[in-house]
Design an enzyme around this catalytic site. Structure first.
Site, mmCIF file in Angstrom:
data_model
loop_
_atom_site.group_PDB
_atom_site.id
_atom_site.type_symbol
_atom_site.label_atom_id
_atom_site.label_comp_id
_atom_site.label_asym_id
_atom_site.label_seq_id
_atom_site.Cartn_x
_atom_site.Cartn_y
_atom_site.Cartn_z
ATOM 1 N N THR A 92 -5.414 2.770 2.022
ATOM 2 C CA THR A 92 -6.865 2.588 1.848
ATOM 3 C C THR A 92 -7.083 1.660 0.654
ATOM 4 O O THR A 92 -7.481 2.115 -0.426
ATOM 5 C CB THR A 92 -7.575 3.936 1.622
ATOM 6 O OG1 THR A 92 -6.935 4.625 0.530
ATOM 7 C CG2 THR A 92 -7.522 4.804 2.860
ATOM 8 N N GLU A 155 -2.006 13.820 -0.685
ATOM 9 C CA GLU A 155 -0.709 13.684 -1.359
ATOM 10 C C GLU A 155 -0.929 13.470 -2.849
ATOM 11 O O GLU A 155 -1.982 12.990 -3.275
ATOM 12 C CB GLU A 155 0.084 12.514 -0.762
ATOM 13 C CG GLU A 155 -0.646 11.168 -0.777
ATOM 14 C CD GLU A 155 -0.493 10.416 -2.078
ATOM 15 O OE1 GLU A 155 0.383 10.781 -2.886
ATOM 16 O OE2 GLU A 155 -1.258 9.461 -2.304
ATOM 17 N N GLY A 264 -1.144 1.867 -25.091
ATOM 18 C CA GLY A 264 -0.432 0.643 -24.770
ATOM 19 C C GLY A 264 -1.219 -0.245 -23.838
ATOM 20 O O GLY A 264 -2.439 -0.383 -23.966
ATOM 21 N N CYS A 271 -2.867 2.826 -6.970
ATOM 22 C CA CYS A 271 -3.661 4.050 -6.850
ATOM 23 C C CYS A 271 -4.781 4.135 -7.872
ATOM 24 O O CYS A 271 -5.952 4.038 -7.517
ATOM 25 C CB CYS A 271 -2.754 5.278 -6.955
ATOM 26 S SG CYS A 271 -1.662 5.492 -5.527
ATOM 27 N N LYS A 274 -7.766 1.295 -7.969
ATOM 28 C CA LYS A 274 -8.643 1.238 -6.784
ATOM 29 C C LYS A 274 -9.286 2.590 -6.497
ATOM 30 O O LYS A 274 -10.406 2.649 -5.973
ATOM 31 C CB LYS A 274 -7.869 0.695 -5.578
ATOM 32 C CG LYS A 274 -6.702 1.532 -5.077
ATOM 33 C CD LYS A 274 -7.052 2.356 -3.851
ATOM 34 C CE LYS A 274 -5.844 3.067 -3.305
ATOM 35 N NZ LYS A 274 -6.184 4.027 -2.225
#
Length: 446
Positions: A92, A155, A264, A271, A274
């Site tokens: 996606t 997930e 940093g 992932c 977006k």
């Protein structure tokens, strides 16, 4: 309840990073699995045991699952016919020119699956989707195959730990419909994950909307934590404070914790960036955009880190990058991965080059991807090659290989011993003792 010891036939629709790992892992759990991948070359490569990406432990898992005979791959959706559970694992990505998620692949995969879906079968979505997607897809399933059910089973893979996170997850989340259909769906998923459930893995059984939001909410929280400490790094630079010591101090508070407080260069990958943007876009569509306005600043802080690293490189190179030789250690967005999507390291490397520097990039695993997608950058195989006659060395991906460099021996390759630690990963005292000028984002300039 059904006999949880009996293996099932499963299909996994979409065998990119998520789907390939999930398919091999389900075969490892004892199920008969067919992976469906429309890219014929990718399907054939996986069937031959060739891994199209780098992920520690996955090559061995894939080979083991193929050799067992429990795992096969096909580019033909009809191979999924008769599976007890069909997992949707397609991407996606961010919609071009917008913040919203592009659901083209989810919709096309669902449409294709409906042509072979049978009664008494479960569709389990694993893709990260905007809230409301599962309810809409459930209606499509109910219209075409009334006796099939849709669940949403997000997930939570971390690149570099995907095999571990699939076989031994820190939680299972089932988004299911109300009533008997939902109870049946949860039972079917329990059979799929019987070995994982037996490990007393925490399980949350909830509605579609909550299950969809769990992944985006988790990613948004992690992104916020990273951007928070990077905002503190900006203040540390303005005040002379040290962000590493600051993070250590506040990290002792168990309400805060030390994880994800390494200041940093910020986050990248396929992932977090977006997903937080899609979350904002969906909130706007629902008329709740004010609830997530803080994520816009989270995103802005993250992008500012890249600009600041370029500025810092210019500062240490006597206020000019023109004609300077810069070594960039790291191209992947994180260590133990070859993923260069939205890579902060490559973004910085490209900016340095645009401002007149001669840049050499190296990475232990991402070389093929850099050559394919960033051909304008000069890629070399080793840190020593990258550092030859360099005016400055930038550590931008914290690979163990780079953290273990001998600064004295490494220093013999450079023209000037200047190191910019973009991940606060190096031992400052050791590098300074070897004659290096050490700079890092948010650290006191000694």
């Amino acid at each position: 309840m059904s006999d949880s010891n009996q293996p099932l036939k499963l299909s996994v629709i979409g065998c990119g990073y998520l789907g390939a790992v999930h398919a091999a892992s389900m075969a490892e759990l004892g199920h008969e699995v067919v992976g469906i991948e429309v890219d014929v070359e990718k399907a054939e490569a996986l069937a031959a045991g060739r891994v199209p990406f780098f992920e520690p432990g996955f090559s061995e898992l894939l080979r083991r699952s193929l050799d067992s005979g429990r795992l096969t791959f096909s580019s033909d959706i009809t191979a999924a016919r008769g599976a007890a559970v069909h997992f949707l694992c397609v991407g996606t990505p961010q919609r071009r020119g917008e913040y919203a998620a592009d659901l083209t692949y989810v919709e096309s995969a669902t449409a294709a699956l409906l042509d072979v879906l049978g009664p008494g079968e479960l569709v389990a979505g694993k893709s990260t989707v905007p809230v409301g997607t599962a309810a809409r897809l459930a209606e499509l399933v109910a219209e075409r195959v009334p006796d099939a059910v849709l669940a949403w089973n997000p997930e939570f893979l971390r690149e570099g730990f995907a095999v571990q996170d699939t076989l031994h997850p820190d939680r299972l989340v089932y988004g299911i419909p109300d009533g008997a259909a939902g109870e049946w769906a949860a039972d079917r998923l329990d059979r799929v994950y019987a070995r994982i459930v037996a490990e007393d893995t925490p399980k949350v059984v909830t509605d579609y909307a909550t299950a969809e939001m769990v992944k985006t909410a988790a990613n948004s929280f992690l992104a916020t934590k990273i951007s928070f400490i990077n905002a503190m790094a900006e203040l540390c630079e303005a005040t002379g404070a040290d962000v590493k010591q600051l993070a250590d101090a506040i990290g002792h508070d168990d309400r805060i914790g030390r994880k994800f407080l390494n200041a940093g260069l910020g986050f990248g990958g396929g992932c977090l960036p977006k997903d937080i943007r899609a979350f904002m876009a969906r909130a706007g569509e629902l008329g709740a955009d004010q609830a997530l306005t803080f994520l816009r600043e989270v995103d802005n802080i993250n992008m500012r880190r890249r600009i600041r690293m370029v500025e810092l490189a210019r500062q240490v190179c006597d206020d000019s990058l023109l004609g300077k030789r810069i070594a960039v250690l790291g191209a992947a967005f994180k260590p133990d991965s070859d993923d260069i999507r939205d890579s902060p390291a490559l973004n910085v490397a490209a900016q340095l080059q645009l401002q007149g520097a001669t840049v050499r990039v190296t990475d232990p695993q991402a070389g093929d991807n850099v050559r394919k997608h960033w051909s304008q950058l000069d890629f070399v195989e080793t840190p020593e090659e990258a550092a030859e006659n360099a005016d400055a060395v930038l550590l931008l991906t914290e690979w163990k290989l780079y953290k273990q460099l001998d600064p004295a021996a490494f220093g013999r390759h450079v023209r000037t011993r200047r190191v910019l630690d973009g991940r606060n990963a190096l031992d400052r005292e050791t590098w300074e003792a070897a004659g290096w000028t050490y700079r890092a984002l948010g650290r006191r300039n000694v």
